[in-house]
Each structure stands twice: as structure tokens, then as C-alpha cells.
Enzyme design. Structure first.
Site, PDB file in Angstrom:
ATOM      1  N   LYS A 154      16.581 -13.906   0.439  1.00 46.82           N
ATOM      2  CA  LYS A 154      16.428 -12.921   1.513  1.00 46.82           C
ATOM      3  C   LYS A 154      15.280 -13.402   2.406  1.00 46.82           C
ATOM      4  CE  LYS A 154      15.765  -8.004   2.507  1.00 46.82           C
ATOM      5  NZ  LYS A 154      14.702  -8.238   3.524  1.00 46.82           N
ATOM      6  N   GLU A 211      19.219 -16.294  10.286  1.00 49.48           N
ATOM      7  CA  GLU A 211      17.824 -15.855  10.254  1.00 49.48           C
ATOM      8  C   GLU A 211      16.966 -16.939  10.897  1.00 49.48           C
ATOM      9  OE1 GLU A 211      15.308 -12.602   8.582  1.00 49.48           O
ATOM     10  OE2 GLU A 211      17.455 -12.892   8.908  1.00 49.48           O
TER      11      GLU A 211
END
Length: 723
Positions: A154, A211
Site C-alpha cells: 500500500k 501511485e
């Protein structure tokens, strides 16, 4: 549990058997002016394909084919061709250096909602998620015992949507509210690991979620640069990435070390016209294989597991390796692999039911401030540091934390004796986000004098600076290193380690002391011989009559680099004229705005800086005056005029620009209301012609341009005057 195959794919942007610029490429090129337009277009196409291949090998596969110097030469050649022949640059690798600045960020709607993910920091919550998944799948008619999960890091960065159409980069947007986000197409275009064109056989429209982040090593180096320039460093890599991506000037974004990981497919549209459209993979795991085939960079720490206990073990292993990664993560994402099962589980209004984030515990602790010290950086910036009662934060003993600047101290209300929270993440300098218990009276009083040299401290917004300038010992190391830089005085053999050695030996207490060094003194130092000592003294002697622009650049005036120094030298001609110019006179110089003019004026108004310059002059360092190119106040033939060049001329565009600049004009790359003439060669760019029409700018072909110059006594093409 299994991991994806190594990144990479048989498909390539350029075949080395057909493209000469892939393996062992030539780096010597014939002049662009000798190429026909067709030849230039063909060479540019081959260079673009090869550079895309090299970008992929370097930024995605970490397996470069050529040296950086060779890559730079190919890239420069492509820029030269695109500029000289005004070739279209949409999705060209050269667009990574940044496009035109934006007035504001627009807003775009995502092709699919960018939802959040439910999360927790305890294992029981993750097991409860697994129970809900199995129950939902059983209710939908699936075997609940055959549920595979994909586990991935993450990332702690900025989530973006990137859209490709027919394999070409089309747009990018931030997550925003999940339905709409900021349009950051031009900013994301500059990130090297974001392909401008996909490899292989992508669908007609592909939207992927990624990301954007700043690698930890690059973040540390970039923060050091900010501190050196006297600017506020970023608190952590995520803030650095987010702040960078929202810059309105893509050219600024291009200078910052951003990277990206792609991790999800938001839309996969095949298009009705395709005879054999690529079908979307049936599992998330297989989508990673597609990412590899398309040249989309994805994380290597991804695993497919058969049950939730394996997912918990994955999280523990990744947390143990967290500090060894070159990117920040704050947990792991556990997601159902099969797409049909995901669709059956569905989503709530804010989050999918088929994914869960198992977060790491926060890396914070509470301790007491035992003292506050103020450090003086090489730019004169003062940084307060909290001296702490040692405390364990994420397995590391922390005894010091930055307080950033005096404004941060005031905002926190912190003082010696207070109990504070400490935050640490990876290589980020520990800092104090809050006071948890006030045990002192009032707030720490920031010093009004430099703790090193005693000069007054001045505030500049949230920051504080020593006004001692070149006379402050804390700033001297940087001043000497700056003086020796290649784009300043170019003194070989005067790097940071040698500067530190000279300072510790007491041989250099000020910048002028460099010119008092003797061969005997230097040869007596550890690691020096008579030859190296003689070489350094000779290098310094060679700089006693430096060009004025090099002298100005070497002084380290805030906001004055080599380009601005050259503009100052050309405009004023002599050092004393620059030193005595008031703010209005400085602002009359190209490339000097109000803030830069103020920086220059403040630098020369500082007595310590004046004393250092006088000391240099006393030792025979006197910059050469510059011929400003005019006789008294007589203007040059093209003074006040601004030209833009487009299309193929009889000379390269760079030569044309230099020619008009030598006669007083400005040459810019884009048409605006300030442009006086657009000079259009063969096959001119349509956008510049259109801009000229809308702005009412006259357009000259090369013959008319030559006549225009002849009327002012200037020959065309360059070289006809024996220049």
C-alpha cells in the site's frame, strides 16, 4: 503463494535489428541543416522509438542498454531535430522536459470511480474481512473455499488515473473526490516511468490506476538541494510528490524525481473496429502480466496467496522489510483475485467489498524536549532542532528531531521541557507534529543573532537566515564549493572533501584566503603531493581574471544562476555597475524579476559580502569587463524586437536565434502578444501560425526576413558578415 514473473515482455518499442539507436548507437550526427525534412522526420521517428525503449529498460526494468552519456546525446539530437524542423512533439520523449505553464488545474471526471479501501491495523479485522468475502461469495453461488487473494504494497504517495487511447498517452488526473480529480496530464507526462506509448497490443482504451511517489533516496537528495538553496524542505516523500504534481509549470515537475507504480485496471475497452481485440484478463494476477507486456511499471513485491493467513504472513514480511524499500508504504492491500468474484461482491458507496488494507502501526512515540539548538546551514538558513530524551520509534532510538523553522515553533507553541510526539518514517528526518503535554512556560524564543557569527537574523516568511553572508564561517564551505563549480569559476580539484580539509587545517577562513594558498602549505596536508598542490594553485591563479558572468555566478547570490549572471554581465558590463545598481535598474535586465532583484540588492548591501569581494580584488581577482555591444546609448539594430522561428530554415533554429540576439533582439519559442514577428521556413508548425493569426503577429518567410534584416544593415544567413 506465488509471485509474478519478472517484469518485461518480448514486445519492444524498437527492434535492435532495425533501429540503429538501440544497441551501440552512433552519437556523431551530421548537421541538422544538411538534412532534408523527410530525412529529419525518419531519423526523429527512429530516435523516439529507441529512446522509449531505453526509458523502459532504465526506469521499468532497471536494466539499461546504454550509458547515460550516450542516452543524453540521443535525446539532445532528437530535441535538435524537433526544434530545427518544428516537428510535432505530442507524446515524444522530449515532452518529458515539460510543456507550457498552466494558469490553473482543470477538473476531469474519472472513467470509473476511484474508491477508498477499508482498513485496520489489527489482524482480527482482516480475518473478519475474509469471513465477509467468503459469505458473500457463497451467497452468490461460488465455492467460498476457493478464494485466492493478491497481496501488494500500500504505497504512501498520490493516487492517479492514467488513460491511454490506441496505445497513446491521453490524460492523467488525481483521485480528487473519487468521481472527479485535478487534470495533471502535462505534469504526469514528465515522469520517466510513465510511457508515452504502450508496448505490445493494448486495448483501444485503457485506464489504469497508479501511485505517484518520490523514491526515498531521491527525496533525501532533493531535500538537501532545497536546504542548500535556503528553501523549506518537504516533511516527507508523500508531501513532496503531492506538492510537485500540483505544480502549474510542468517544467518544474520535470526537474523533480517522481516515479510511479501501476496497480489496477479501471477501464479496458476493446473498440468495435478491432478485428481481434485483446480481451481483458479474468484475474487481477493476469492483469499484472498485461502491465508487463504494455510496459507499465508495477511493484515487484506482489504475491498471490491461497488464504487469509498467508496474506497476514505477507504483511508481516513486508513490514520487516519496510526500511529496506526505496519507497514509502504504510501497509498492504489484500484483494480478491478473480474479477467475476469481485463483481459479485460489489462495492459500498465508498469502498469495494473485495479489498482491504492491513495497515502498519504508526511510527510515533512520546518523549520530552531536553533542549533546542539552532543549526546554521551553508545558505545561512537557521534550522531549530529539538534535543530529546532518547525514545524508541519503530525500532530506532531517536534523540533529535527537526522543528523545521521558527514559524513551526510558534505554531506548535513548543519549549524546553514539553512532552511532544515524535514521528519517524524510513529515512525521513524525525520531526515533531504536536505537543501532547505543555510543561513549560511560553514558547521557545528564536535567537535574533546567528549562533555562529553573531550577525543579525532576518525572517523571510516562515524561515530565518543569518545575514553574515560570505563572512559567516558556517556558510563558507558552501561559498567555496559554489565558487569552484563548473558553471562558475570552474576550479578543478576543489571538491567538498578538500574544502573541508582546508577549513579544518585553518588555511581558509574566508573566500579570498583561497588566493593566499601556497604549494608548501598544501603539499604538507594528508593525501596531497607536490603535483596536486601545484595543480590547485595553478587552477586558482587561472581564475584571477575571470569572465564577469562566471564571477557573479561564483558568488552564490541567491536566485542567481549561470543564466541570470550572464544577463547581468551583458547588461551592465562591469562589476561595480552591477554592485551599485538599484532595484529598478536590476529589474530592467532580462530574466530578473522583483524577487531576484531584491536578492541581488540584499546580497551586495551586506557588508560581509562587500568585504569578501574587496578581499578578492586585493588579491588580484578582477573580473573582465564585458562589451555590452552598444556605443554609448546607441541602440542595436534589433533592440526591442521579439522573434519566433518555425519550420525549416537555411540554418538551424538555434543559429537563427543567436543571430538576432547578437543584434539586440529577443528570440522565444512560443508566439504571444509580445511577439513582433514570426519567421516561417518550410513546413512551418500549424500551431504557431494559428497563434500568430490570433495575436495579429506578422509572418515573414525567409526571403522577407532576409530583406527585413538587410534594411537594418544585417546580413542573412549568419556568417555572411564574417562573424
Amino acid at each position: 503463494m506465488t509471485s509474478p514473473p519478472p517484469a518485461g515482455s518480448p514486445s519492444r518499442h524498437a527492434d535492435p535489428d532495425e533501429n540503429p539507436y538501440v544497441e551501440a548507437p552512433p552519437t556523431e550526427f551530421e548537421p541538422a541543416s544538411e538534412l532534408s525534412r523527410d530525412a529529419a522526420e525518419a531519423q526523429a521517428a527512429a530516435l523516439r522509438a529507441a529512446i522509449r525503449e531505453h526509458d523502459h529498460r532504465y526506469y521499468v526494468e532497471a536494466d539499461p542498454l546504454i550509458a547515460d552519456e550516450t542516452y543524453d546525446r540521443l535525446f539532445t539530437r532528437l530535441q535538435e531535430l524537433e526544434e530545427a524542423f518544428d516537428l510535432p512533439t505530442e507524446n515524444s520523449p522530449t515532452r518529458r522536459v515539460g510543456g507550457e505553464p498552466l494558469d490553473a488545474l482543470g477538473t476531469v471526471e474519472h472513467v470509473a470511480p476511484m474508491r477508498s479501501i477499508d482498513n485496520a491495523t489489527d489482524a482480527d479485522a482482516v480475518r473478519a474481512f475474509d469471513e465477509r468475502v467468503r459469505g458473500g461469495l457463497e451467497a452468490a453461488g461460488f465455492d467460498p473455499h476457493e478464494t485466492a487473494y493478491v497481496c501488494e504494497p500500500k504505497f504512501d504517495g498520490l493516487s492517479v488515473e492514467v488513460v491511454y487511447e490506441d496505445g497513446e498517452y491521453a490524460r492523467a488526473a488525481t483521485r480528487g473526490d473519487g468521481i472527479e480529480g485535478d487534470d495533471v496530464t502535462e505534469q504526469v507526462r514528465t515522469i520517466r516511468s510513465v510511457p508515452g506509448r504502450l508496448r505490445g497490443d493494448p486495448p483501444a482504451r485503457l485506464a489504469v490506476r497508479g501511485e505517484v511517489y518520490m523514491p526515498r533516496n531521491a527525496f533525501s537528495a532533493y531535500n538537501e538541494e532545497l536546504i542548500e538553496r535556503g528553501e523549506e524542505p518537504f516533511a516527507n516523500p508523500r508531501n513532496a510528490a503531492a506538492g510537485t504534481l500540483r505544480q502549474l509549470d510542468p517544467a518544474v515537475v520535470a526537474t523533480r524525481p517522481l516515479d510511479v507504480f501501476f496497480f489496477d485496471v479501471m477501464a479496458w475497452e476493446t473498440g468495435d473496429e478491432e478485428a481481434d481485440p485483446p480481451e481483458r484478463p479474468e484475474t487481477h494476477w493476469e492483469e499484472f502480466d498485461a502491465f508487463d507486456a504494455f510496459g507499465l511499471r508495477r511493484a515487484d513485491r506482489v504475491e498471490r496467496v491461497g488464504d487469509i493467513e498467508d496474506a497476514l504472513e505477507y504483511r508481516d514480511r513486508l513490514m520487516a522489510d519496510r526500511d529496506d524499500l526505496n519507497y514509502e508504504i504504510d501497509g498492504v492491500v489484500i484483494a480478491v483475485d478473480d474479477r467475476a468474484k469481485r463483481e459479485a461482491l460489489g462495492s459500498t458507496a465508498r469502498a469495494p467489498r473485495w479489498a482491504f488494507a492491513y495497515k502498519f502501526p504508526p511510527r510515533t512515540a512520546t518523549t520530552t524536549v531536553d533542549g533546542i539548538t539552532v543549526q546554521v546551514g551553508r545558505t545561512g538558513r537557521l534550522t531549530p532542532v529539538a534535543e530529546l530524551s532518547p525514545v524508541d520509534v519503530g525500532g530506532v532510538s531517536v534523540s533529535r528531531a527537526t522543528l523545521h523553522n521558527p514559524a513551526e515553533i510558534e505554531a506548535l507553541g513548543v519549549n524546553v521541557g514539553d512532552r511532544v510526539r515524535i514521528y519517524r518514517a524510513g529515512d525521513v528526518i524525525p520531526y515533531v507534529p504536536e505537543v501532547v503535554e505543555k510543561r513549560s512556560e511560553g514558547t521557545y524564543a528564536f535567537p535574533e543573532a546567528c549562533p555562529v557569527c553573531g550577525a543579525p537574523v532576518e525572517r523571510d516568511g516562515p524561515l530565518a537566515f543569518c545575514t553574515g553572508g560570505l563572512g559567516c564561517p558556517a556558510q563558507l564551505d558552501r561559498a567555496i564549493e559554489h565558487w569552484a563549480r563548473r558553471d562558475a569559476l570552474d576550479v578543478e580539484g576543489l571538491g567538498p572533501e578538500r574544502v573541508e580539509q582546508l577549513r579544518e587545517a585553518g588555511l581558509v577562513e574566508s573566500l579570498p584566503d583561497l588566493y593566499d594558498l601556497t604549494v608548501e602549505e598544501l603539499a604538507a596536508l594528508d593525501g596531497w603531493g607536490e603535483t596536486s598542490a601545484e595543480n590547485l594553485v595553478a587552477e586558482l591563479d587561472a581564475t584571477r581574471d575571470p569572465p564577469l558572468d562566471a564571477f557573479l555566478a561564483g558568488l552564490g547570490i541567491p536566485d542567481v544562476g549561470a543564466t541570470t549572471a550572464r544577463a547581468l554581465a551583458t547588461h551592465f558590463g562591469e562589476l561595480d555597475a552591477v554592485m551599485d545598481a538599484d532595484a529598478d535598474a536590476l529589474r530592467a535586465v532580462d530574466d530578473v524579476g522583483p524577487e531576484v532583484a531584491s536578492s541581488i540588492r540584499d546580497f551586495f548591501d551586506t557588508p560581509e559580502n562587500r568585504a569578501a569581494i574587496e578581499g578578492l580584488r586585493e588579491r588580484g581577482v578582477e573580473p573582465e569587463a564585458v562589451d555590452t555591444g552598444s556605443d554609448g546609448d546607441a541602440p542595436l539594430p534589433l533592440d526591442g524586437l521579439t522573434f519566433v522561428f518555425t519550420g525549416s530554415l537555411s540554418v538551424t533554429r538555434g543559429a537563427a536565434q543567436a543571430h538576432v540576439e547578437a543584434h539586440g533582439a529577443n528570440a522565444t519559442s512560443s508566439v504571444s502578444g509580445n511577439t513582433d514577428y514570426l519567421v516561417a521556413g518550410e513546413s512551418p508548425g500549424r500551431s504557431k501560425r494559428s497563434d500568430a493569426d490570433s495575436e495579429g503577429v506578422p509572418v515573414l518567410d525567409e526571403d522577407a526576413f532576409a530583406e527585413f534584416l538587410a534594411e537594418r544593415g544585417i546580413e542573412w544567413p549568419p556568417g555572411a558578415e564574417g562573424e
